[in-house]
Enzyme design. Structure first.
Site, PDB file in Angstrom:
ATOM      1  N   SER A 174       0.858  -1.185   0.000  1.00  0.00           N
ATOM      2  CA  SER A 174       0.000   0.000   0.000  1.00  0.00           C
ATOM      3  C   SER A 174       0.889   1.227   0.000  1.00  0.00           C
ATOM      4  CB  SER A 174      -0.887   0.009   1.256  1.00  0.00           C
ATOM      5  OG  SER A 174      -1.518   1.267   1.438  1.00  0.00           O
ATOM      6  N   TYR A 227      -1.920  -1.139  10.449  1.00  0.00           N
ATOM      7  CA  TYR A 227      -1.937  -1.323   8.997  1.00  0.00           C
ATOM      8  C   TYR A 227      -0.689  -0.709   8.361  1.00  0.00           C
ATOM      9  CZ  TYR A 227      -3.646  -1.216   4.175  1.00  0.00           C
ATOM     10  OH  TYR A 227      -3.785  -1.390   2.818  1.00  0.00           O
TER      11      TYR A 227
END
Length: 255
Positions: A146, A159
């Site tokens: 990401s 995350y």
């Protein structure tokens, strides 16, 4: 949007394939000619995706897998390799998140994200690489990271940490596995519109975030097809340890 990449004869495993990006990635690989094993915990959902792929003329099998369980991963990767006649491609996509201030995160919540996004990706990549080495024809591992592994956002500490770790894992595996002709690269999506986030991005807060993207829009899932097929195919034969962002310029937006 169409890309002419021929993966005929290749065998691919996609994790987190029961919905969202994983389902889309499996369908893209199948349309390009790959035989695809779809892995996730929700077997009924996997089987529905497999039916769609077969209906469209592709070849797909479902393998139950819990990426946080080493025994489950070993069994699923072995089943996928046996069912497909080897393993050439892994799209390491399974992931989860938690939206919570760092001061309020419980230990079990932290562990849940890291176990799925980082340890789980390691376990799957390790077993897939072993299968690729055993079959002796090399392969390509694509870790779905990401842009939050490269920059920071608030309220998503586990995350962000997991995706940053996954990018470093990508690089060290690329270094160690090159001798086996196994390439390991990372694809870092920016904000991509899916069924799960569509309502949020229609909200005032979501629209404010979209305005921070230089292209002033969300990405669409099919806009990841080109980078994915590049990394899965021989078109990237001299690329390993690379980190590719597809984010509408979000990473270069001004602070």
């Amino acid at each position: 949007m169409s890309f002419e990449v021929d993966l005929t004869g290749r065998a691919a495993l996609v994790t987190g394939a029961s919905s969202g990006l994983g389902r889309h990635f499996a369908q893209v690989l199948a349309r390009s000619g790959a035989k695809v094993a779809l892995a996730a915990r929700r077997v009924e959902s996997l089987e529905r995706v497999c039916e769609d792929i077969v209906r469209d003329g592709g070849e797909a099998v479902a393998v139950p897998m819990d990426v946080t369980d080493a025994a489950s991963v070993r069994e699923a990767v072995a089943d996928a390799a046996e069912g497909l006649g080897g393993l050439d491609i892994l799209v390491n996509n399974a992931g989860t998140t938690l939206v919570k201030p760092v001061l309020d995160i419980e230990e079990a919540e932290w562990d849940g994200v890291l176990d799925t996004n980082l340890k789980g990706c390691f376990l799957v990549a390790q077993q897939a690489a072993r299968a690729m080495r055993e079959h002796g024809r090399g392969g390509s591992i694509v870790n779905i990271a990401s842009i939050l592994g490269l920059r920071v956002a608030g309220q998503v500490a586990p995350y962000v940490t997991s995706k940053a770790g996954l990018i470093q894992l990508t690089k060290v595996m690329a270094l160690e596995l090159a001798r086996h002709r196994i390439r390991v690269n990372a694809l870092c999506p920016g904000y991509i519109e899916t069924d799960l986030n569509r309502d949020f991005f229609a909200s005032e807060a979501g629209q404010a975030l979209v305005r921070r993207v230089p292209q002033r829009r969300l990405g669409q899932m099919e806009e990841l097809d080109g980078p994915l097929l590049l990394l899965c195919s021989d078109a990237s034969s001299f690329m390993t340890g690379s980190v590719i962002a597809a984010d509408g310029g979000h990473l270069v937006s001004s602070l």
